[in-house]
Design a protein around this motif. Structure first.
Motif, mmCIF file in Angstrom:
data_model
loop_
_atom_site.group_PDB
_atom_site.id
_atom_site.type_symbol
_atom_site.label_atom_id
_atom_site.label_comp_id
_atom_site.label_asym_id
_atom_site.label_seq_id
_atom_site.Cartn_x
_atom_site.Cartn_y
_atom_site.Cartn_z
ATOM 1 N N VAL A 148 0.841 -1.195 0.000
ATOM 2 C CA VAL A 148 0.000 0.000 0.000
ATOM 3 C C VAL A 148 0.876 1.245 0.000
ATOM 4 C CG1 VAL A 148 -1.739 1.299 1.287
ATOM 5 C CG2 VAL A 148 -1.878 -1.198 1.179
ATOM 6 N N VAL A 149 0.614 2.122 -0.959
ATOM 7 C CA VAL A 149 1.347 3.387 -1.046
ATOM 8 C C VAL A 149 0.690 4.427 -0.159
ATOM 9 C CG1 VAL A 149 2.016 5.276 -2.588
ATOM 10 C CG2 VAL A 149 2.177 2.920 -3.372
ATOM 11 N N ASP A 150 -0.646 4.479 -0.193
ATOM 12 C CA ASP A 150 -1.373 5.444 0.617
ATOM 13 C C ASP A 150 -2.789 4.934 0.837
ATOM 14 O OD1 ASP A 150 -1.776 7.739 2.115
ATOM 15 O OD2 ASP A 150 -2.238 8.992 0.383
ATOM 16 N N CYS A 151 -3.452 5.518 1.824
ATOM 17 C CA CYS A 151 -4.810 5.105 2.158
ATOM 18 C C CYS A 151 -5.549 6.285 2.765
ATOM 19 C CB CYS A 151 -4.765 3.930 3.133
ATOM 20 S SG CYS A 151 -6.385 3.391 3.685
ATOM 21 N N THR A 152 -6.795 6.474 2.341
ATOM 22 C CA THR A 152 -7.685 7.451 2.962
ATOM 23 C C THR A 152 -8.877 6.676 3.521
ATOM 24 O OG1 THR A 152 -8.957 7.839 0.938
ATOM 25 C CG2 THR A 152 -6.998 9.228 1.283
ATOM 26 N N ALA A 153 -9.865 7.381 4.007
ATOM 27 C CA ALA A 153 -11.030 6.714 4.581
ATOM 28 C C ALA A 153 -11.757 5.836 3.569
ATOM 29 C CB ALA A 153 -11.988 7.743 5.158
ATOM 30 N N ASP A 154 -11.664 6.177 2.288
ATOM 31 C CA ASP A 154 -12.411 5.406 1.288
ATOM 32 C C ASP A 154 -11.594 4.941 0.090
ATOM 33 O OD1 ASP A 154 -12.046 7.891 0.221
ATOM 34 O OD2 ASP A 154 -14.136 8.255 -0.267
ATOM 35 N N ARG A 155 -10.292 5.117 0.118
ATOM 36 C CA ARG A 155 -9.493 4.761 -1.051
ATOM 37 C C ARG A 155 -8.140 4.204 -0.629
ATOM 38 N NH1 ARG A 155 -10.379 8.048 -5.868
ATOM 39 N NH2 ARG A 155 -10.028 6.379 -7.306
ATOM 40 N N ILE A 156 -7.682 3.196 -1.381
ATOM 41 C CA ILE A 156 -6.345 2.618 -1.173
ATOM 42 C C ILE A 156 -5.560 2.782 -2.465
ATOM 43 C CG2 ILE A 156 -5.016 0.542 -0.644
ATOM 44 C CD1 ILE A 156 -7.501 -0.594 0.722
ATOM 45 N N SER A 157 -4.332 3.262 -2.365
ATOM 46 C CA SER A 157 -3.427 3.325 -3.515
ATOM 47 C C SER A 157 -2.384 2.239 -3.323
ATOM 48 C CB SER A 157 -2.736 4.690 -3.587
ATOM 49 O OG SER A 157 -3.704 5.706 -3.770
ATOM 50 N N TYR A 158 -2.293 1.359 -4.312
ATOM 51 C CA TYR A 158 -1.407 0.208 -4.211
ATOM 52 C C TYR A 158 -0.082 0.468 -4.906
ATOM 53 C CZ TYR A 158 -5.758 -2.046 -2.900
ATOM 54 O OH TYR A 158 -6.923 -2.374 -2.266
ATOM 55 N N ALA A 159 0.980 -0.168 -4.414
ATOM 56 C CA ALA A 159 2.301 -0.069 -5.025
ATOM 57 C C ALA A 159 2.265 -0.733 -6.399
ATOM 58 C CB ALA A 159 3.343 -0.748 -4.137
ATOM 59 N N SER A 160 2.985 -0.144 -7.337
ATOM 60 C CA SER A 160 2.977 -0.697 -8.693
ATOM 61 C C SER A 160 3.509 -2.126 -8.720
ATOM 62 C CB SER A 160 3.769 0.198 -9.645
ATOM 63 O OG SER A 160 5.099 0.323 -9.208
ATOM 64 N N TRP A 161 4.500 -2.431 -7.878
ATOM 65 C CA TRP A 161 5.033 -3.792 -7.865
ATOM 66 C C TRP A 161 3.959 -4.788 -7.428
ATOM 67 C CZ3 TRP A 161 4.638 -6.632 -3.532
ATOM 68 C CH2 TRP A 161 4.537 -5.968 -2.316
ATOM 69 N N PHE A 162 3.058 -4.363 -6.526
ATOM 70 C CA PHE A 162 2.006 -5.264 -6.083
ATOM 71 C C PHE A 162 0.988 -5.494 -7.192
ATOM 72 C CE2 PHE A 162 -2.246 -5.884 -4.137
ATOM 73 C CZ PHE A 162 -2.042 -7.191 -3.705
ATOM 74 N N ARG A 163 0.648 -4.453 -7.936
ATOM 75 C CA ARG A 163 -0.288 -4.616 -9.048
ATOM 76 C C ARG A 163 0.266 -5.618 -10.059
ATOM 77 N NH1 ARG A 163 -0.510 1.226 -8.533
ATOM 78 N NH2 ARG A 163 0.700 1.370 -10.431
ATOM 79 N N VAL A 164 1.550 -5.472 -10.371
ATOM 80 C CA VAL A 164 2.195 -6.393 -11.319
ATOM 81 C C VAL A 164 2.207 -7.806 -10.748
ATOM 82 C CG1 VAL A 164 4.395 -6.977 -12.425
ATOM 83 C CG2 VAL A 164 3.605 -4.602 -12.402
ATOM 84 N N GLU A 165 2.605 -7.923 -9.500
ATOM 85 C CA GLU A 165 2.646 -9.234 -8.852
ATOM 86 C C GLU A 165 1.268 -9.887 -8.851
ATOM 87 O OE1 GLU A 165 2.553 -10.228 -4.308
ATOM 88 O OE2 GLU A 165 4.654 -10.004 -4.895
ATOM 89 N N ALA A 166 0.244 -9.117 -8.526
ATOM 90 C CA ALA A 166 -1.112 -9.660 -8.448
ATOM 91 C C ALA A 166 -1.573 -10.193 -9.805
ATOM 92 C CB ALA A 166 -2.075 -8.583 -7.936
ATOM 93 N N VAL A 167 -1.328 -9.434 -10.861
ATOM 94 C CA VAL A 167 -1.746 -9.879 -12.193
ATOM 95 C C VAL A 167 -0.961 -11.119 -12.615
ATOM 96 C CG1 VAL A 167 -1.844 -9.261 -14.649
ATOM 97 C CG2 VAL A 167 -2.570 -7.610 -12.913
ATOM 98 N N ASN A 168 0.334 -11.116 -12.365
ATOM 99 C CA ASN A 168 1.143 -12.295 -12.721
ATOM 100 C C ASN A 168 0.681 -13.534 -11.957
ATOM 101 O OD1 ASN A 168 2.805 -11.148 -14.653
ATOM 102 N ND2 ASN A 168 4.334 -10.504 -13.168
ATOM 103 N N ARG A 169 0.451 -13.389 -10.670
ATOM 104 C CA ARG A 169 0.002 -14.535 -9.870
ATOM 105 C C ARG A 169 -1.379 -15.000 -10.318
ATOM 106 N NH1 ARG A 169 1.221 -13.027 -3.668
ATOM 107 N NH2 ARG A 169 0.084 -14.973 -3.361
#
Length: 130
Positions: A19-40
């Motif tokens: 997680v790069v950042d988080c507010t009460a209603d939104r999460i910003s994910y690290a780019s490496w995690f997005r890539v990892e998630a799609v690959n997995r």
């Protein structure tokens, strides 16, 4: 998750490497995690298992958020090959997408900047004529 994330939950989410950042209603994910998630996901793992492995299970962020993220990221990366050079060290995770993907992203950003500049010029012109 309609009421949003509490302050304590936001602190917890921000402490996660994925997680790069988080507010009460939104999460910003690290780019490496997005890539990892799609690959997995492409390798047969389920979205819930992928998110849970990084501390982001449905009990924390909700099933719908996981489903929507995976749908969005699958569309973003399409059929493109994504190369990840991520180490499993949570403090030093890096990724590298293929050159074509990076070039497409750069082109999109440059177009967006050009549109923003044009909008700024229009606003300045309106102010001068008033």
């Amino acid at each position: 998750m309609t009421e949003g994330f509490s302050e304590d939950m936001q602190i917890y989410l921000r402490s996660l490497p994925a997680v790069v950042d988080c507010t009460a209603d939104r999460i910003s994910y690290a780019s490496w995690f997005r890539v990892e998630a799609v690959n997995r996901y492409r390798n047969g793992e389920g979205p819930t298992k992928i998110f849970r492995s990084r501390g982001l299970g449905p009990e924390t962020i909700g099933h719908k958020r996981i489903e929507r993220c995976m749908d969005r990221w699958k569309k973003l990366y399409g059929g493109k090959t994504i190369v990840s050079s991520a180490t499993d060290s949570d403090t030093n995770i890096t990724n590298q997408m293929d050159t074509t993907t990076l070039e497409l992203q750069l082109d999109a950003m440059e177009a967006e900047i050009a549109n923003m500049r044009a909008t700024i010029c229009e606003i300045k012109k309106r102010k001068l004529t008033q």
